[in-house]
Design a protein around this motif. Structure first.
Motif, short mmCIF file in Angstrom:
data_model
loop_
_atom_site.label_atom_id
_atom_site.label_comp_id
_atom_site.label_asym_id
_atom_site.label_seq_id
_atom_site.Cartn_x
_atom_site.Cartn_y
_atom_site.Cartn_z
N LYS A 109 52.87 53.68 11.90
CA LYS A 109 54.38 54.02 11.90
C LYS A 109 54.21 55.51 11.34
CE LYS A 109 59.06 53.39 10.70
NZ LYS A 109 59.94 52.61 9.80
N PHE A 110 54.96 56.43 11.95
CA PHE A 110 54.97 57.56 11.59
C PHE A 110 55.91 57.87 10.29
CE2 PHE A 110 57.08 62.18 11.93
CZ PHE A 110 56.06 62.73 11.52
N ALA A 111 55.59 58.38 9.10
CA ALA A 111 56.43 58.69 8.14
C ALA A 111 56.74 60.30 8.21
CB ALA A 111 55.71 58.69 6.83
N SER A 130 62.16 61.52 -8.81
CA SER A 130 61.77 61.24 -7.47
C SER A 130 60.21 60.89 -7.80
CB SER A 130 61.54 62.52 -6.75
OG SER A 130 62.91 62.72 -6.18
N ARG A 131 59.59 61.49 -8.96
CA ARG A 131 58.01 61.70 -9.16
C ARG A 131 57.89 60.07 -9.90
NH1 ARG A 131 55.76 67.29 -11.41
NH2 ARG A 131 57.32 68.58 -10.21
N LEU A 132 58.97 59.63 -10.42
CA LEU A 132 58.68 58.36 -11.10
C LEU A 132 58.91 57.37 -10.09
CD1 LEU A 132 58.51 56.47 -13.71
CD2 LEU A 132 61.07 56.55 -13.88
N SER A 133 59.76 57.41 -8.95
CA SER A 133 59.75 56.58 -7.85
C SER A 133 58.44 56.52 -7.10
CB SER A 133 60.78 57.07 -6.94
OG SER A 133 60.95 56.11 -5.88
N VAL A 134 57.74 57.58 -7.15
CA VAL A 134 56.41 57.60 -6.62
C VAL A 134 55.37 56.66 -7.31
CG1 VAL A 134 54.39 59.08 -5.84
CG2 VAL A 134 56.69 59.87 -5.33
N ALA A 135 55.32 57.07 -8.78
CA ALA A 135 54.52 56.23 -9.53
C ALA A 135 54.70 54.81 -9.23
CB ALA A 135 54.85 56.61 -10.92
N ARG A 136 55.98 54.29 -9.31
CA ARG A 136 56.33 52.80 -9.42
C ARG A 136 55.86 52.38 -7.96
NH1 ARG A 136 62.49 53.17 -11.57
NH2 ARG A 136 62.12 53.13 -13.89
N LEU A 146 52.65 58.71 1.21
CA LEU A 146 53.46 58.97 2.48
C LEU A 146 55.11 58.63 1.85
CD1 LEU A 146 51.69 58.00 5.57
CD2 LEU A 146 51.43 59.81 3.97
N LEU A 147 56.01 59.59 2.61
CA LEU A 147 57.26 59.17 2.38
C LEU A 147 57.99 59.10 3.74
CD1 LEU A 147 58.12 61.98 -0.31
CD2 LEU A 147 57.78 59.74 -0.80
N ASP A 148 58.78 58.06 3.89
CA ASP A 148 59.45 57.80 5.17
C ASP A 148 60.83 58.68 5.07
OD1 ASP A 148 61.30 56.45 3.71
OD2 ASP A 148 60.76 54.43 4.72
N GLU A 149 61.67 58.34 6.38
CA GLU A 149 62.73 59.25 6.39
C GLU A 149 63.90 58.76 5.41
OE1 GLU A 149 62.88 55.26 8.98
OE2 GLU A 149 61.51 56.85 8.61
N ASN A 150 63.65 57.74 4.71
CA ASN A 150 64.48 57.36 3.51
C ASN A 150 63.76 57.57 2.22
OD1 ASN A 150 66.52 56.11 5.45
ND2 ASN A 150 65.31 54.48 5.53
#
Length: 648
Positions: A410-412, A437-443, A473-477
């Motif tokens: 699926k495309f992110a 946002s960085r902490l969200s990535v780490a989690r 990767l980061l999706d639309e949300n």
């Protein structure tokens, strides 16, 4: 004794500079006692001579002061040390241009590892006569010319020799060291017969391909003339050769030219007929470019392998969707879709395919795989597809044929975290990448990695193997999705060791072993990149200015300038100071040099999950750095100090 803070007020120079100066004086005195001056001076001169031809300002600012002290992390970038001696040089993918003096390594007598791959270094290869402890040499992907030096034959402990993708010429020396396990001279200008030694004959044809004038087993080219055998002897006169200026040669050349021209005309006519037939079936062949709003979209060889299979009468493969998902499109729909190149990865190129009626998908075109049968490939792919987690990018389907292997995802839409963290820094149009946002990535990455570790089929399996920010990767949300997991199981092992992150962990450099703890080390490097905003040398794209983050952060803590570690985009958020420091602690524990000292992923994730995400506020920006008292509080805890001691 005055505290470090009082020292900062008492001296006019900054505390960082004072401590660095004091440390250098102290180290210089100690090293003078522990390491003989001739060794230290000779090795320093050798290293400076090695890079002198590059005229690269990076070395002028980073290769200063002492190089090594006992078993501390090296003080120079790209250097490995043991007992105060230089044992390794690793200057990979740095865009180095220039030549190296042949005798540059003479004084590095303790050298066991040398890698200069991925640069643009030219000239003749080095003389290794004085480097009898060398076990690994990697000079691939440069522009070295001339012959392969005979001094390599004297290295009785040589395990790996990688010389592919250069301009080397002449014949292959008679390598017969029983220690040699990896050997690659592909894509050079070598000639003559491959020597019939037991060691050289034990490697497959892929170690020699790309040398048109090379013949004999294990290559597919036969040696049909005495000249081929002669090229491999490296000497002697050949008086029986006919001079090129003789009438016989002139006639032979004319006849050969006529024959080649005739064959070319026949080939061209058949090619036009084949191309016309393929276009009627909507199969694209070769490199195509589409013009859209003056922007070229490169569709690299889209459908090329399928066309080749059709031309040879082979059966086309089948597009398979995972877990009996509803079929939304066929292979022909995918081949006819407009495509956009997303980049070149370690295991293949990726394309964004926009179907005329259907979803946007990412097609990963795999390369350099193990020689797997259709059943073996499908079995490995289904193991990857069985991994289901909200933070893993799920596999939609795959395609398998003799010459083409594709994976569909699926495309992110929001791209990868590497670009989000590093692109556009310092530009007014950049949107800051805030702490929450960085902490969200780490989690998210930690949760995905825990799932992979707990569901691994083997306790020694490396479930991911290539964990880095460009594979997050980061999706639309803006949900975090980890990709490229499990691919090390289908990629050729020698190539995996060259291209994947886990194989750059300290334990692989020491004893050639990787495990789940190698993933933990990669995760620690990823966390350091998130909090520092600097590019890690272990995962940096070619030509990127990067640093060895683990060594750099340990040195920063040791020299008490921890407050300057953090990326300025998050350092201004005063309310996030505690969280940033805790995440830094977790990262440093993951980056322990000894695998047994690293925690398990579940323990790491608990600590990351316990970090409170503060709301990003513009009011924080009035503070320019982290509170020094917080730095001292967090970096002087007993657990933290014991960790640093073990790493040294």
């Amino acid at each position: 004794m005055a505290s470090p803070l009082n020292c900062r007020m008492r001296f006019s120079m900054p505390l960082k500079h004072f401590l660095v100066l004091h440390l250098l004086v102290l180290c210089k005195k100690i090293i003078a006692e522990d390491v003989p001056n001739d060794f230290r001076g000779n090795e320093r001169e050798a290293l400076l001579a090695l890079v002198a031809g590059f005229n690269n300002p990076f070395f002028h600012s980073n290769w200063t002061s002492i190089m090594c002290y006992k078993n501390d992390p090296p003080y120079w970038f790209g250097i490995e040390c043991s007992d105060g001696r230089v044992t390794g040089v690793k200057l990979e993918n740095m865009g180095l241009i220039g030549e190296i003096k042949i005798d540059s390594l003479f004084n590095l007598t303790e050298l066991s590892f040398l890698s200069l791959k991925g640069n643009t270094i030219s000239g003749q290869m080095l003389d290794f006569s004085n480097n009898q402890k060398l076990t690994e040499i990697n000079l691939s992907y440069n522009k070295f010319d001339g012959s392969i030096p005979l001094s390599l034959l004297s290295l009785n402990s040589l395990v790996s020799l990688q010389l592919q993708n250069n301009n080397l010429s002449g014949s292959i020396p008679l390598f017969n060291q029983t220690s040699l396990r990896q050997f690659n001279v592909s894509y050079n200008n070598l000639s003559g017969a491959i020597p019939n030694t037991a060691v050289l004959q034990s490697f497959n044809k892929y170690s020699y391909i790309g040398n048109p004038k090379l013949c004999g087993p294990p290559s597919n080219s036969e040696c049909n003339s005495k000249n081929d055998t002669y090229d491999n002897t490296n000497g002697g006169d050949n008086k029986s050769k006919v001079p090129f200026s003789s009438p016989i040669w002139i006639v032979v050349n004319i006849v050969a030219l006529v024959v080649i021209l005739f064959l070319f005309i026949i080939y061209f006519k058949k090619y036009k007929m084949l191309k016309k037939r393929l276009e009627e079936k909507h199969i694209l062949y070769g490199d195509k470019f589409e013009e859209k709003n003056d922007h070229k979209i490169n569709i690299e060889n889209r459908g090329k392998r399928v066309a080749e299979a059709a031309a040879e009468g082979e059966e086309r493969g089948k597009l398979v969707f995972i877990n009996n998902q509803e079929r939304q499109f066929e292979l022909d729909d995918l081949l006819k879709a407009s495509a956009e190149g997303l980049g070149k990865g370690n295991f293949g190129n990726c394309y964004k395919a926009m179907l005329e009626s259907g979803p946007i998908v990412v097609v990963k075109r795999l390369r350099d795989l193990k020689p797997l049968s259709s059943e073996e490939f499908m079995k490995q792919v289904r193991v990857i597809a069985e991994q289901k987690h909200p933070n893993l990018l799920s596999l939609l389907g795959y395609y398998y044929s003799k010459d083409e292997k594709l994976l569909l995802y699926k495309f992110a839409s929001n791209g990868n975290v590497y670009n989000r963290l590093h692109e556009g820094k310092g530009k007014p149009t950049r949107i800051p990448f805030r702490w929450s946002s960085r902490l969200s990535v780490a989690r998210g990455v930690g949760r995905a990695l825990e799932h992979l570790h707990l569901n691994a089929k083997s306790p020694n399996l490396v479930p991911h193997g290539n964990l880095k920010l460009s594979n997050v990767l980061l999706d639309e949300n803006n949900n975090v999705l980890v990709t490229d997991y499990g691919l090390t199981s289908i990629v050729s092992s020698p190539l995996a060791s060259q291209r994947t992150i886990s194989y750059r962990a300290p334990e692989y450099q020491n004893n050639k072993k990787v495990s789940k703890k190698s993933d933990i080390w990669s995760y620690g490097c990823l966390l350091l990149e998130l909090v520092t905003g600097r590019v890690s040398a272990d995962s940096a794209p070619p030509g990127t200015n990067a640093v060895d983050l683990c060594s750099w952060v340990h040195r920063a803590v040791r020299e008490e300038w921890t407050a300057e570690i953090f990326d300025v985009e998050i350092a201004v958020q005063r309310s996030a100071n505690h969280g940033m420091l805790k995440l830094l602690q977790v990262a440093m524990r993951c980056c322990e040099r000894l695998p047994e000292n690293r925690p398990e992923i579940s323990e790491v994730l608990r600590e990351v999950e316990s970090i409170v995400a503060t709301a990003d506020s513009e009011d924080d920006e009035e503070f320019s750095s982290i509170d020094q008292s917080l730095t001292e509080e967090y970096m002087s805890t007993p657990s933290r100090n014991s960790t640093i001691g073990e790493s040294q």
